[in-house]
Design an enzyme around this catalytic site. Structure first.
Site, PDB file in Angstrom:
ATOM      1  N   LYS A 149      -8.217  -0.342  -1.588  1.00  7.66           N
ATOM      2  CA  LYS A 149      -8.971   0.116  -2.758  1.00  7.66           C
ATOM      3  C   LYS A 149     -10.287  -0.636  -2.977  1.00  7.66           C
ATOM      4  O   LYS A 149     -11.228  -0.093  -3.560  1.00  7.66           O
ATOM      5  CB  LYS A 149      -8.095  -0.013  -4.004  1.00  7.66           C
ATOM      6  CG  LYS A 149      -6.948   0.984  -4.048  1.00  7.66           C
ATOM      7  CD  LYS A 149      -7.458   2.386  -4.355  1.00  7.66           C
ATOM      8  CE  LYS A 149      -6.323   3.362  -4.618  1.00  7.66           C
ATOM      9  NZ  LYS A 149      -6.848   4.714  -4.914  1.00  7.66           N
ATOM     10  N   SER A 172      -1.739   0.670   3.980  1.00  6.06           N
ATOM     11  CA  SER A 172      -2.742   0.752   2.916  1.00  6.06           C
ATOM     12  C   SER A 172      -2.761  -0.421   1.934  1.00  6.06           C
ATOM     13  O   SER A 172      -3.770  -0.632   1.264  1.00  6.06           O
ATOM     14  CB  SER A 172      -2.584   2.064   2.150  1.00  6.06           C
ATOM     15  OG  SER A 172      -1.318   2.120   1.531  1.00  6.06           O
TER      16      SER A 172
END
Lengths: 299, 299
Positions: A29, A277
Site C-alpha cells: 500500500k 501483498s
C-alpha cells in the site's frame, strides 16, 4: 524477491515471490499512497479510510511529508494495524462498521479540515503506484509466463497487470479472492460490477463488496481469470511461508500463493510471479488462525 | 542483511542484521558444513550428531555432493528439524539423550561405514565457514563498532570474531548465551573451560555444556565479553521480529538481538552487526512459546 527450492519442487514451476511485507509499512500500500500524495498540489492534511494497510501507508507517507493525517478505521481492525497507525503519528477515528458509514465520516472531515482524501485503490495514481510491485519483480527476474495477484478493491492487480503486460508480452495475469469475498469473480462472470454481502474472510485486506469503478474495466481487459481460495487454503500457505521460508505473511498476503499451492492455476513448467501483498499480523492472531478449527475444516 | 527503522529508534543505534534464516537449510550451519565437506579427501559417507540445524546442514550438503549421510539426533529434537533432515534424504538414528551417548553412537558408525564425522563446531574448517557470515555482513555494510553473536559450541562466534577483527579493526565482539546455558560466560570468568549441567533453555541450538577445545581459546582472545539473556527476553525478540519485521526466527536465532533489546550491551550511537543465526521453528512451537507462561515470567 524471494524464491524457495521446496516450493518450486512442490509446484513443478519456477516461482518468484515479490515480498511486499518488507515494503515500508509492511504492505504494498505504501507504493500507491506515496505516488498519490507526492502529486497533490499544496496539501495541508490527509484523510484516509481503511481497515489497515492503506491506513498505515497514508500515516507513514504523511509523516515523511510532514503532513497531519487522520485515519478512519473500523473498531474491529487488527490491533497490530491500529497500533502501527498511531505509532506513525496519525490521528485515528474509529467507527462501528455495522451502523456507521466510513465514507460519510471521511467526507465530513475533508470539508471540515480542507484535507485531501487518499483513496485506497480506485484512483489512477494509486493503481500506478501499486503496479510498481510487478514492475520491479519483472525488472529483476525477467519475463514471466504467469503472474498471480490477490484482489481486494483491485488496485494492486490493475496496476500490476498494466505493468506486466507492458513488460512481459503474452503474460497471463490471474486474480485470486477469498471464496466469500468473490465480488470480482462474480463481476467478471456477469460482465459488470456485482455487489456482494459483507465478507467475513480472515483476509481483512480483501473485504470489499464490489470492484472499483476504475479498477474493474482494467481487470476485465488485462486479467485472464479470477479464482477463489478457502480459508484453510490461505492458512496452509501462511504455514508454509512460516515453516519453510521463515516469513510472516498476513492472510491477504498469502492468498495468491494459496491459489498456486491449491492447484487453482496451472503452473506446471512455467515461470511464475506471485505477489505476497503484506505481512501485518501479530503473533496472537497468527497463532489463533493456525491453531483454529477453521484450519482443520478442509473442504 | 536486514534493517529496521523501528529497531534503530528503539536502540538509538544503526543495526545491521545478518539473516541466516534465509541461508540454505534455514541456519548459518550450512556454511561450516559445506566448507568442511568440500575439503574432505575421497569421502564415501558422512555422519553427524546434532539436535537440529547442523544435522540439516550436513544432510543438505550430502545431497548436493551426492554422498550418503547418517544423522544421530536426540529423540526430543524439534519435529520441524527431524522432518527437514529426512526430507533432505539422510538416514536418521535417534537416541535417548539421558541414557545414551551420541558421541559413542557416531564413533561406532564411523568405524562400521568408513564415514567421515562432520563436527558441529570444534573444527577449523567449520569455524572458518561459519565466519563467512560476519565476513559477508561487513563486506556489505562496511566497518562496524560492535558485533553481537550467540554462542552454543562457539563455532559461529569464533569464525565471526576472526573475520570481524580482520575486516573491521577495533570492533568489539560480544557473545550472548541463554542464562541457563552460560558455559562460555562461566568459562571466560574462570579463564578455563567450565562444564555446566545440561541446560533446559528453549534455545535448542545453544544447549552446550562446555565450550569447544578449539573455539574457546579464540573466544578468549577475540571476544570482549559474554552476556546472558532470559527466556522471556528471547521470546520478546522473537515477537518483535515477527510483528515488526515479518520474520520467523527460532529461539537460538533471536538470542543476540534479545541481548541488544534488553540493554545488555551499550550500543548507543554505534554501528552494530547482529547475527540472526537461524529460523527453523514450526508454527506450533512458535505459538506455544509466545503464549506460554514462560513468556510472562519476566524477571
Amino acid at each position: 524477491m524471494l524464491t524457495s527450492r521446496t516450493l518450486n519442487e512442490l509446484l513443478g514451476a519456477t516461482v518468484f515471490m515479490k515480498a511486499e511485507q518488507f515494503q515500508r509499512g509492511g504492505a504494498f500500500k505504501f507504493r500507491g499512497a506515496y505516488n498519490k500524495i507526492s502529486q497533490l498540489e499544496d496539501p495541508v492534511a490527509l484523510i484516509a479510510y481503511s481497515s489497515g494497510n492503506h491506513a498505515q501507508a497514508v500515516a507513514l507517507v504523511a509523516r515523511i511529508k510532514g503532513l497531519p493525517a487522520t485515519i478512519v478505521m473500523p473498531e474491529d481492525a487488527p490491533a497490530v494495524k491500529l497500533r502501527a497507525v498511531k505509532e506513525y503519528g496519525a490521528d485515528v477515528i474509529t467507527y462501528d462498521p455495522v451502523s456507521e458509514d466510513r465514507g460519510e465520516i471521511a467526507a465530513r472531515l475533508v470539508t471540515e479540515r480542507g484535507a485531501d482524501l487518499i483513496p485506497p485503490y480506485d484512483d489512477p495514481q494509486v493503481m500506478a503506484g501499486a503496479g510498481t510491485s510487478a514492475m520491479e519483480l519483472i525488472d529483476e527476474v525477467g519475463a514471466l509466463d504467469v503472474l498471480v495477484v490477490c484482489i481486494g478493491g483491485g488496485g494492486l492487480i490493475a496496476g500490476c497487470a498494466t505493468a506486466a503486460h507492458s513488460m512481459s508480452p503474452g503474460i497471463r495475469v490471474i486474480g485470486v479472492e477469498p471464496e466469500d469475498a468473490n465480488d470480482t469473480a462474480l463481476s467478471m462472470a456477469a460482465g459488470k460490477r456485482v455487489v456482494i454481502d459483507a465478507p467475513r474472510t480472515e483476509a481483512d485486506g480483501l473485504k470489499v463488496i464490489t470492484p472499483g469503478v476504475l479498477t474493474f474495466p482494467i481487470i476485465q481487459r488485462l486479467v485472464e481469470s479470477v479464482v477463489t481460495v478457502t480459508g484453510p487454503e490461505i492458512v496452509d500457505a501462511m504455514a508454509f511461508l512460516f515453516e519453510r521460508m521463515s516469513l510472516v505473511v498476513e492472510p491477504s498476503g498469502a492468498v495468491a500463493l494459496a491459489a498456486a499451492m491449491a492447484g487453482r492455476v496451472n503452473l506446471e513448467g512455467k515461470r511464475v510471479g506471485i505477489i505476497i501483498s503484506g505481512g501485518n499480523i501479530g503473533p496472537e492472531r497468527f497463532c489463533r488462525l493456525v491453531s483454529s478449527p477453521w484450519n482443520n475444516q478442509h473442504d
